[in-house]
Structure formats: structure tokens, C-alpha cells
Design a protein around this motif. Structure first.
Motif, PDB file in Angstrom:
ATOM      1  N   MET A   1       0.612  -1.127  -0.007  1.00 17.66           N
ATOM      2  CA  MET A   1       0.039   0.210   0.134  1.00 17.66           C
ATOM      3  C   MET A   1       0.730   1.063   0.101  1.00 17.66           C
ATOM      4  O   MET A   1       1.764   1.528   0.854  1.00 17.66           O
ATOM      5  CB  MET A   1      -0.903  -0.065   1.249  1.00 17.66           C
ATOM      6  N   THR A   3       1.813   4.625   1.003  1.00 18.21           N
ATOM      7  CA  THR A   3       1.227   5.727   2.172  1.00 18.21           C
ATOM      8  C   THR A   3       2.253   6.883   2.097  1.00 18.21           C
ATOM      9  O   THR A   3       2.095   7.620   3.158  1.00 18.21           O
ATOM     10  CB  THR A   3       1.514   4.742   3.416  1.00 18.21           C
ATOM     11  N   TYR A   6       0.400   9.975   3.448  1.00 20.31           N
ATOM     12  CA  TYR A   6      -0.265  10.126   4.804  1.00 20.31           C
ATOM     13  C   TYR A   6       0.153  11.447   5.564  1.00 20.31           C
ATOM     14  O   TYR A   6      -0.423  11.941   6.514  1.00 20.31           O
ATOM     15  CB  TYR A   6       0.256   8.866   5.512  1.00 20.31           C
ATOM     16  N   LYS A  15      -8.044   7.564   7.733  1.00 19.81           N
ATOM     17  CA  LYS A  15      -7.433   7.277   6.387  1.00 19.81           C
ATOM     18  C   LYS A  15      -8.341   6.231   5.690  1.00 19.81           C
ATOM     19  O   LYS A  15      -8.103   5.709   4.542  1.00 19.81           O
ATOM     20  CB  LYS A  15      -6.014   6.922   6.408  1.00 19.81           C
ATOM     21  N   THR A  16      -9.565   5.569   6.327  1.00 20.39           N
ATOM     22  CA  THR A  16     -10.200   4.361   6.018  1.00 20.39           C
ATOM     23  C   THR A  16     -11.590   4.837   5.942  1.00 20.39           C
ATOM     24  O   THR A  16     -11.882   5.371   7.161  1.00 20.39           O
ATOM     25  CB  THR A  16      -9.709   2.926   6.345  1.00 20.39           C
ATOM     26  N   THR A  18     -15.606   2.825   5.851  1.00 18.26           N
ATOM     27  CA  THR A  18     -16.421   1.623   5.425  1.00 18.26           C
ATOM     28  C   THR A  18     -17.646   2.089   4.420  1.00 18.26           C
ATOM     29  O   THR A  18     -18.273   2.619   4.808  1.00 18.26           O
ATOM     30  CB  THR A  18     -17.020   0.956   6.674  1.00 18.26           C
ATOM     31  N   PHE A 367      -9.665   8.053   0.011  1.00 14.55           N
ATOM     32  CA  PHE A 367      -9.971   6.945   0.872  1.00 14.55           C
ATOM     33  C   PHE A 367      -9.515   5.729   0.571  1.00 14.55           C
ATOM     34  O   PHE A 367     -10.397   5.248  -0.582  1.00 14.55           O
ATOM     35  CB  PHE A 367     -11.328   7.064   1.525  1.00 14.55           C
ATOM     36  N   ASP A 368      -8.922   4.593   1.081  1.00 12.15           N
ATOM     37  CA  ASP A 368      -8.703   3.400   0.883  1.00 12.15           C
ATOM     38  C   ASP A 368      -8.174   3.161  -0.629  1.00 12.15           C
ATOM     39  O   ASP A 368      -8.332   1.965  -1.198  1.00 12.15           O
ATOM     40  CB  ASP A 368      -9.957   2.539   0.783  1.00 12.15           C
ATOM     41  N   ASP A 370      -5.106   2.856  -3.302  1.00 16.73           N
ATOM     42  CA  ASP A 370      -3.724   2.593  -3.464  1.00 16.73           C
ATOM     43  C   ASP A 370      -3.407   2.940  -4.954  1.00 16.73           C
ATOM     44  O   ASP A 370      -3.906   2.423  -5.952  1.00 16.73           O
ATOM     45  CB  ASP A 370      -3.556   1.084  -3.114  1.00 16.73           C
ATOM     46  N   GLY A 394      -9.012   0.519  -5.585  1.00 14.67           N
ATOM     47  CA  GLY A 394      -9.942   1.092  -4.381  1.00 14.67           C
ATOM     48  C   GLY A 394     -11.367   0.686  -4.943  1.00 14.67           C
ATOM     49  O   GLY A 394     -11.710  -0.037  -5.698  1.00 14.67           O
TER      50      GLY A 394
END
Length: 549
Positions: A1, A3, A6, A15-16, A18, A367-368, A370, A394
Motif C-alpha cells: 500500500m 502511504t 499520509y 484514512k479509511t 467503510t 480513502f482506501d 492505493d 480502490g
């Protein structure tokens, strides 16, 4: 991933995220229950609450199901400009479990016919001003007049003709007739993994491709966008981008209505109307394309309006000129932050952080997501600062190209055990994890934020009886970013009998307004390889030199 970005991530955000287990239709249902009497939509002086929208969605869904026999999985064309009917239609199609096929309202008959046949569209909901383009192509259609949703006396002058035109007679079902039928739809059974949308992207081979998206991919970016701007139901959003466009539908339609905010609709871009609406409705957020901002700030009367309510201006599609961004910041204290995405990712995969944007930059992965930069030949990941192809993994990435398994396979690659979508865009990642566009692998032209594929334009030009050969390129344009130019070789018997202007006029009738070549240059020959392949990059470089001299 990856990062690396960040440290630049907004402190207030995780950073994530649902992705909800609910559907896009559920978003409206929830907002209507939460805020039934709150204004959801403003339209040139008229206002409609969330309950108003919900009731009309139910009525239209019932008509689609019982009168047109639209069932789960059926494809329904949505072919109109921005208006309250667009919103009602989108949710009504989803309400019956069908698939929304959003079509650019600038598309002409041949372009429409291709999409209808390609994915087997069953029915359509159409704006009356463009009905003639689709007349006879579908067995079942509802035709909408935008004026049905205007107030008796709009507070704005010089409204677009298509907005004020009264409902006309035609052989199809009128919008008002469909709602008056008062049909009740069956119980809603939609799931987040159901196919929900099939937007078309123009193809590198000249053939448009349908991008299969589920509720899940749309929800990922709808909620991602809401969190990124710290979305609140007190916000008011200017909906100036067309709703058929991936950025318009996510940021100016689905996201605001999901959080219970209000949207203020422009059917056609008009800088005076935009300024007046910002003042009238205290608009806080405006997502756009950079050409709108350039035009907006060029208005000599702009300082006559109070637009201090604006708290966020953002966009994508084409970089905002640095001087314009500086002027915007000096006047309103606002930083213009850009994003990046594609039809295949239903808008954003990258965002500029609102607290630390970089101009003419794609931003950092959302978000989420890569995102990497790879060598397009070896498919090996490249180091920071090296130029290669941008790839993304993603939750918003599409499932496949509709009925095109070979092109789907070519669009994906595996890296570190994950499947990445190959964007076809050449770029680099800097030391802070921000991504920048450098060039394109694909022959794509960006005209006023719309993607134009030269091969598609060429395929139309070859249908002209006088054209023997054609090559299309993008040339710099100060207003549109890029313009479409065609180099044409005529058949020997046609030389001297047809003009460049006649070719342009013909092309204008065959293609959407943003696609057709605004410039045509006749040539006796075109540069080619030894095998006869046209060297389009050479023509592109020649034009670049010409524009700089």
C-alpha cells in the motif's frame, strides 16, 4: 500500500472508510425520512423538498414498472440536461432495480443508436429539446419539459430557451402523464452489489465502452466526497456541472442529497445566473471545471454580487491556470483544490487536501485508494519523481467494460497481489505523495473538461463520402484547454469541390458539440511509419510549435 501521502492527510479525517451496505436509492429514502420538509432542490426560483422528490420518485418508478414493464437489471437511458426531472428519473430507475445509462445530452442520433444497441436499452427518459435525436430508436419513452418545474414568475432573466419552452405535443408519454398515472412500485429489494449505473466512456478504438458500476462503487465515492469536505446538511451546492458527467453526478447530485443538503440547479452554464444564485441561496460549495471559474471571474459585473457565502471551490478535468487560482485566493481567500478520476472510477481517486492543495496537481490518493506509478511496458513500479503510468486500486473502480472481456483484461494488472486499473495517464508522484499529470498514453483530448477520443472522431469522419483519410489531434485553446483539429485527405475527385467549413458543418451534425473538429486542415499527405500508420504525435508537435511561434 502506498502511504507516502499520509503526512499530508487532513488531521480530522480517518484514512479509511467503510462503504455502506445500503444502495444509492436508500440514500434518498433516508434523507426524505430525516428532512421531509427541508428544501432539496432549487430551480430558477422554484423549491422542492425532500418529500416532494420522494413522492415523485415513487410515482415515476411505479410507471416505469407497470406501464413500461421495466424490471431489475433492465437498462434505462437517462438523456436530458440538468433539471429536477433528472434527479427524479435517476432515483426512480434505481427504485425499480434497473440500471441507469446516463447519456451526454450533446450526443447525436448515431451516438445514441450505438449505445442503445450496445447494451440493449429498454426504455428512455428524455428532455424534450433533444427528443428528435432519439425519436424512433426506443419503443418506450417519457419526454420531459423542464418548464414544468419553473415557478410562475422566475426571478431570473434570460433563462435558456429549453428551460422556458412549454411542453410540446409528441407521440411519447409526457412526464406529467407518467406522474398522473399514480402507479405504485413493488417493494424495493435492491442490494449494494447490484449493477446500478452504466456510464459510457469513449473508446481508444473509436467505440464507446459501457463501464459497469454497482451501488457499492458509487457509494464509495459519494460518502468519500462527503467526508472529504466535512459535509453538513446546512450546505448549499451549485449544480453547474452536467449530471450525466461522473463528477457532476457524485459531487453535485448524489453527495449533497445524501447528507441532506440543498442543490441549486443550472440547466446551462451562465456566469450571471451562477453569481445571482450564489447570492440568493447563500451557496457554500461549488464543484466545477476550470473553464467555468475562468469565465466566472472574467465577468465585468462579478463584484456587483455578494458571493461571500462560498466556502469551497473545487474541480477537475483540466488544470486551473495558476494566475486564475491566485486571483481567486486574493479575492475570496479560497484555495482552488483539484481532484482526479475517470468514468471507470466514477469520479475521484485522488483529491487535493483542502488544507494543503497544490495547483495544477491531481492530489493525493483518496480513502482506501492505493495508487502507484509504473513503467507501462515492464509494469514495474517506479520510484518517486519518475514518470510512468498511473494505476489505481480502490473501492470505486468499475467491475468491467460491458460485454468487452478483452478490453477489460487489458485495463487491469496485478501488483503486490492486488488488481490495479491502468488509467492510461502518464504522471509522477512527488516527495509528498502528491500526483501530477505529465502526458497520456491514450490519445485523449480534454476539451472544456470533456474527454474526446481522436479515434472516435476519426471513425465518424470516415463516414463522409469525400474523406479518404483523417487524423485528429488536440491543439491548445485558451478558453477550452484543448480544441479538436482534424487533418483530412480528400478523395482525388473531391478536391476543390468541398471546403473545410463544409466538413466542419457536417461533423457538427454527426457528433456532440464538444467532439466535432472546430478546425479542419486539408492535406495531400500525412506523416506515416513504414507500415503506413499515421504519426499523430508528429502532427501534434507541429501544432505545438506553431502555437508557440
Amino acid at each position: 500500500m502506498n502511504t507516502k501521502h499520509y503526512p499530508s492527510w487532513p488531521d480530522r479525517l480517518p484514512k479509511t472508510l467503510t462503504v455502506p451496505g445500503t444502495t444509492v436509492y436508500d440514500n434518498l429514502l433516508v434523507s426524505a425520512k430525516r428532512y421531509p420538509d427541508k428544501v432539496a432542490v432549487h430551480y430558477y426560483g422554484a423549491s422542492y423538498t425532500y418529500n416532494d422528490l420522494f413522492l415523485e420518485v415513487e410515482g415515476l418508478a411505479g410507471f416505469l414498472e407497470h406501464a413500461f414493464n421495466v424490471k431489475k437489471g433492465d437498462r434505462v437511458m437517462l438523456y436530458m440536461q440538468n433539471a429536477p426531472q433528472y434527479i427524479i428519473s435517476l432515483y426512480a430507475i434505481l427504485r425499480v432495480g434497473a440500471v441507469v445509462v446516463p447519456i451526454n445530452p450533446m450526443n447525436k442520433k448515431a451516438e445514441l443508436e450505438f449505445c442503445i444497441n450496445d447494451c440493449g436499452i429498454k426504455a428512455g427518459i428524455v428532455g424534450q429539446e433533444i427528443y428528435e435525436n432519439v425519436q424512433g430508436l426506443l419503443p418506450s419513452m417519457i419526454v420531459a419539459a423542464y418548464s414544468d418545474y419553473l415557478p410562475d414568475q422566475p426571478p431570473f432573466s434570460n433563462l435558456p430557451d429549453e428551460v422556458v419552452a412549454p411542453a410540446k405535443e409528441h407521440p411519447e408519454v409526457a412526464w406529467s402523464e407518467a406522474l398522473a398515472a399514480s402507479k405504485i412500485p413493488s417493494e424495493y429489494t435492491g442490494k449494494r452489489d447490484d449493477v446500478a449505473f452504466l456510464p459510457y466512456t469513449s473508446g481508444t478504438t473509436g467505440v464507446p465502452k459501457g463501464c459497469v458500476h454497482t451501488h457499492y462503487s458509487y457509494q464509495a465515492n459519494t460518502f468519500g466526497a462527503a467526508h472529504w469536505i466535512n459535509g453538513a446538511n446546512s450546505m448549499a451546492h451549485l449544480a453547474a456541472l452536467p449530471f450525466f458527467h461522473v463528477t457532476g453526478v457524485i459531487h453535485s447530485l448524489l453527495m449533497p442529497l445524501t447528507i441532506g443538503a440543498s442543490i441549486v440547479i443550472l440547466t446551462r452554464w451562465n456566469r450571471e445566473h451562477a453569481a445571482a444564485m450564489i447570492e440568493r441561496h447563500q451557496i457554500t460549495n461549488w464543484v466545477n471545471i476550470s473553464t467555468m471559474v475562468v469565465d466566472f471571474l472574467a465577468n465585468p459585473h462579478i463584484h456587483d454580487y455578494d458571493i461571500a457565502s462560498l466556502k469551497s471551490i473545487s474541480g477537475g478535468g483540466a488544470a486551473l491556470p495558476e494566475a486564475v487560482g491566485e486571483r481567486l485566493h486574493e479575492w475570496l481567500g479560497l484555495q482552488y483544490f483539484e481532484g482526479y478520476g475517470l468514468t471507470e472510477t466514477i469520479s475521484q481517486t485522488h483529491f487535493n487536501p483542502p488544507h494543503a492543495p497544490k495547483l495544477q496537481c491531481l492530489g493525493i490518493p483518496s480513502f482506501d485508494v492505493d495508487s502507484r506509478v509504473i513503467d507501462p511496458v515492464t509494469l514495474q513500479e517506479l520510484a518517486t519523481g519518475e514518470v510512468g503510468e498511473i494505476v489505481v486500486n480502490g473501492p470505486q473502480v468499475f467491475q468491467e467494460y460491458y460485454n468487452r472481456p478483452e478490453e477489460t483484461a487489458e485495463a487491469f494488472m496485478e501488483l503486490d497481489g492486488k488488481q490495479f486499473f491502468r488509467t492510461g495517464d502518464m504522471g509522477l508522484m512527488d516527495e509528498d505523495g502528491y500526483f501530477f499529470m505529465v502526458d497520456r498514453i491514450k490519445r485523449m483530448i480534454n476539451a472544456s473538461g470533456y474527454n474526446v477520443w481522436p479515434s472516435e472522431v476519426e471513425s465518424h469522419l470516415y463516414k463522409h463520402p469525400d474523406i479518404q483519410q483523417a487524423c485528429v489531434i488536440g491543439i491548445p485553446d485558451p478558453a477550452r484547454g484543448e480544441n479538436v483539429k482534424a487533418f483530412v485527405i480528400l478523395h482525388p475527385e473531391s478536391e476543390g469541390k468541398v471546403t473545410e467549413e463544409e466538413i466542419i458543418a457536417w461533423a457538427k451534425e454527426q457528433m456532440a458539440a464538444y467532439k466535432y473538429p472546430r478546425l479542419v486542415e486539408f492535406r495531400r499527405s500525412l506523416p506515416t511509419t513504414a507500415s503506413g500508420k499515421i504519426l499523430w504525435r508528429q502532427l501534434q508537435e507541429e501544432e505545438g510549435e506553431r502555437s508557440r511561434s
